[in-house]
Scaffold this active site. Sequence first.
Site, short mmCIF file in Angstrom:
data_model
loop_
_atom_site.label_atom_id
_atom_site.label_comp_id
_atom_site.label_asym_id
_atom_site.label_seq_id
_atom_site.Cartn_x
_atom_site.Cartn_y
_atom_site.Cartn_z
N HIS A 1 76.46 8.31 41.79
CA HIS A 1 77.59 9.06 41.22
C HIS A 1 78.66 9.22 42.29
O HIS A 1 78.45 8.87 43.46
CB HIS A 1 77.15 10.40 40.65
N HIS B 1 80.29 11.86 43.71
CA HIS B 1 80.49 12.99 44.59
C HIS B 1 80.54 12.51 46.04
O HIS B 1 79.86 11.55 46.42
CB HIS B 1 79.37 14.01 44.41
N ASP C 1 79.40 13.38 48.94
CA ASP C 1 78.24 13.22 49.82
C ASP C 1 77.42 11.99 49.48
O ASP C 1 76.44 11.69 50.17
CB ASP C 1 77.36 14.48 49.79
N HIS D 1 67.55 15.00 49.13
CA HIS D 1 68.72 15.82 48.78
C HIS D 1 68.38 17.30 48.97
O HIS D 1 68.53 18.12 48.07
CB HIS D 1 69.19 15.53 47.35
#
Length: 312
Positions: A63, A65, A67, A269
């Site tokens: 995705h 984002h 990070d 994560h």
Amino acid sequence: MELLFLGTGAGMPTKERNVTSIALTMYEERGSFWMFDCGEGTQHQVLKSPLRLSKLEKLFVTHLHGDHIFGLPGLLSSRSNQGGTASLTLYGPPGIKEYIRTSMQLSQSRMNYELNIIEIQEGIVFEDEQVSVSARMLDHRIDSYGYRIEEKPKLGTLLTEKLNGLGIRPGPLFGMLKRGMDVTLEDGTRIIAADVVGPPVPGRTIVILGDTRPSEGSAALAKRADVLVHEATFAQELSDLAKEYYHSTTKEAAQTAVEAEVKALILTHISGRYAQDGAQLLEEEARSLFPNAYVAHDFWSYEIPVKSREEI
């Protein structure tokens, strides 16, 4: 096949964990490695690892984002300076093409290799004679995907003792039979390949998820996988916070592993609040539901064992 975790933190880097990136090495199978996500600083992590960017064949983004993608422009540029001339294919959600092209254009970065960018939807995103990769949508604040990598069955081994008994010695006929081709000997004897080749060796299945709350997509992708890589940003006591920010807890990830009947669960994560001994506590929490669970840390690796023929 081995998973090498280059970054295992959530949101932002800490002294212990860089942001997300995972390498899947397939040197024996393909002579290359694949990367999943590329947070800021990933190219520095690569320099501290045995990996060589010239061997990077495919890059999958879960995705958009920061990070998970802020390391892409630097890594793609550096690959040219580290001997990377073979083409590279990047897969990711809609918008990844604009992000890469704008970053590279405005920075006037140059690449001496062909970069192919494929914006994905649910379904099979790549397949060849060795492996297939499928994607499913997860449950996050923005479109986030998980990937299921399925290694195809390998040819069985030659039953050499049986062949020797038939008077056949190592040579071209061995190769033809190994490839499933029936052969006729000089005396007219017909050798059926299926009679002298063992059963196929089943392939392995690896599932790597992007950020997500527990979801139908996670469960479907993970079904009977050899290893599931699942985010576990928070401990179970912060389940309300996890739900609010579209993340998972240790026990939620473990419950997915139980229901999907996976063989191993790797948690990544990890929130920066779980420094030092915190990771051990997260691992113990996950193992209370799923014993074969591990919390990854930067530069930790996990070898995916070859299946036995009995596991077909």
